[in-house]
Design an enzyme around this catalytic site. Structure first.
Site: not given
Length: 304
Positions: A152, A176, A241, A244, A267, A276
């Site tokens: 990110r 995150k 992004h 990514r 994630h 994806y």
């Protein structure tokens, strides 16, 4: 407790949890908008409104008004998420007893497939770099880490020299929620980083610096990417992004398993990575339709 007091407490808590400046400001904007509406709805001056006056009906009325004004569901969901975080915090601190947002359903969102770049587009971007000076070498590092390791942009600009273990080909990333993960880096990225650091004469621990010698910002990364896109006249808007997204898509296309990609991306939920797989299926359908004669024949008129 007055709304302003509660907001100040909440903002302080968000910063203590290492939330980004962008996230905190977005929360403040959405919450201020809600409380202006709530004060009007309850017939009070905003500065005199207390948080315990807000109930589920005010929240639903707020969302209904947003919908009537044509606000997108995604934006409504974001504002509701800010309210959820705020009132959950107040309940946890025992400032209020009942959470007025607890039984409010989130707007249903249609899931969009993420945009990605094809390999030839990635190569054009990398080919547009001029590694003649310090900033050119820095920009090479930016692209190699965004695409090569799927970082990110916030993770990228937060990297410090001590996060690097180039001998092992690994970097330590703070993602995150302050969750740390270790990701591999490509040989291209390792070489780019070594070249860049050799050219630096400072002792700043930040990996990426701007022309003034301070830590590079997320906005600056976006501007750098915009200039590269303009340089190669790519007929597509690109944001960091998307690199990514390209990283994840190309891994799955190359046969990587979903769990590994999930871990590499950081994630929390597998469902975040599964999108994806839909993307790769769409690509397969597109290739099939364009390449197979039986798939193309439906668009052709047959001769009598």
């Amino acid at each position: 407790m007055l709304v302003d007091e509660a907001l100040n407490l909440f903002v302080g808590y968000q910063y203590s949890q290492n939330r980004s400046e962008y996230t905190v400001v977005a929360y403040q904007t959405d919450l201020n908008q809600f409380f202006r509406f709530a004060a009007s709805e309850l017939g009070q001056e905003p500065e005199n409104l207390t948080v315990d006056r807000v109930d589920i009906y005010v929240v639903r009325s707020f969302l209904g008004t947003l919908s009537d004004h044509g606000l997108a569901r995604k934006s409504m969901a974001r504002k509701l998420a800010a309210l959820r975080s705020f009132f959950k915090f107040l309940c946890h601190k025992e400032i209020i007893r009942n959470n007025p947002v607890q039984r409010v359903a989130s707007p249903k969102l249609g899931r969009k497939l993420p945009h990605f770049l094809y390999l030839d587009q990635i190569e054009k971007l990398l080919g547009a770099l001029e590694e003649k000076d310090l900033l050119g070498c820095r920009d090479k590092v930016i692209l190699e880490l965004l695409y090569g390791s799927g970082l990110r942009v916030s993770e990228l600009v937060g990297l410090n020299r001590q996060n690097l273990d180039l001998d092992s080909g690994l970097i330590r990333v703070l993602g995150k929620g302050s969750k740390e993960r270790v990701v591999p880096v490509t040989s291209y990225a390792i070489q780019a980083i070594k070249t860049y650091l050799r050219m630096r004469a400072d002792h700043n621990q930040a990996l990426l610096l701007n022309y003034q010698g301070s830590r590079l910002s997320e906005r600056s990364v976006r501007r750098i990417l915009d200039k590269l896109v303009a340089k190669i006249s790519l007929d597509q808007h690109i944001n960091p992004h998307m690199l990514r997204h390209s990283f994840a898509t190309h891994l799955l296309d190359g046969g990587a398993d979903l769990r590994s990609v999930q871990e590499l991306l950081g994630h929390k939920k597998l469902s975040s990575t599964q999108i994806y797989t839909h993307l790769t299926r769409e690509r397969l359908k597109e290739v099939f339709t364009q390449a197979h004669p039986r798939a193309r024949s439906s668009n052709r008129k047959t001769s009598p």
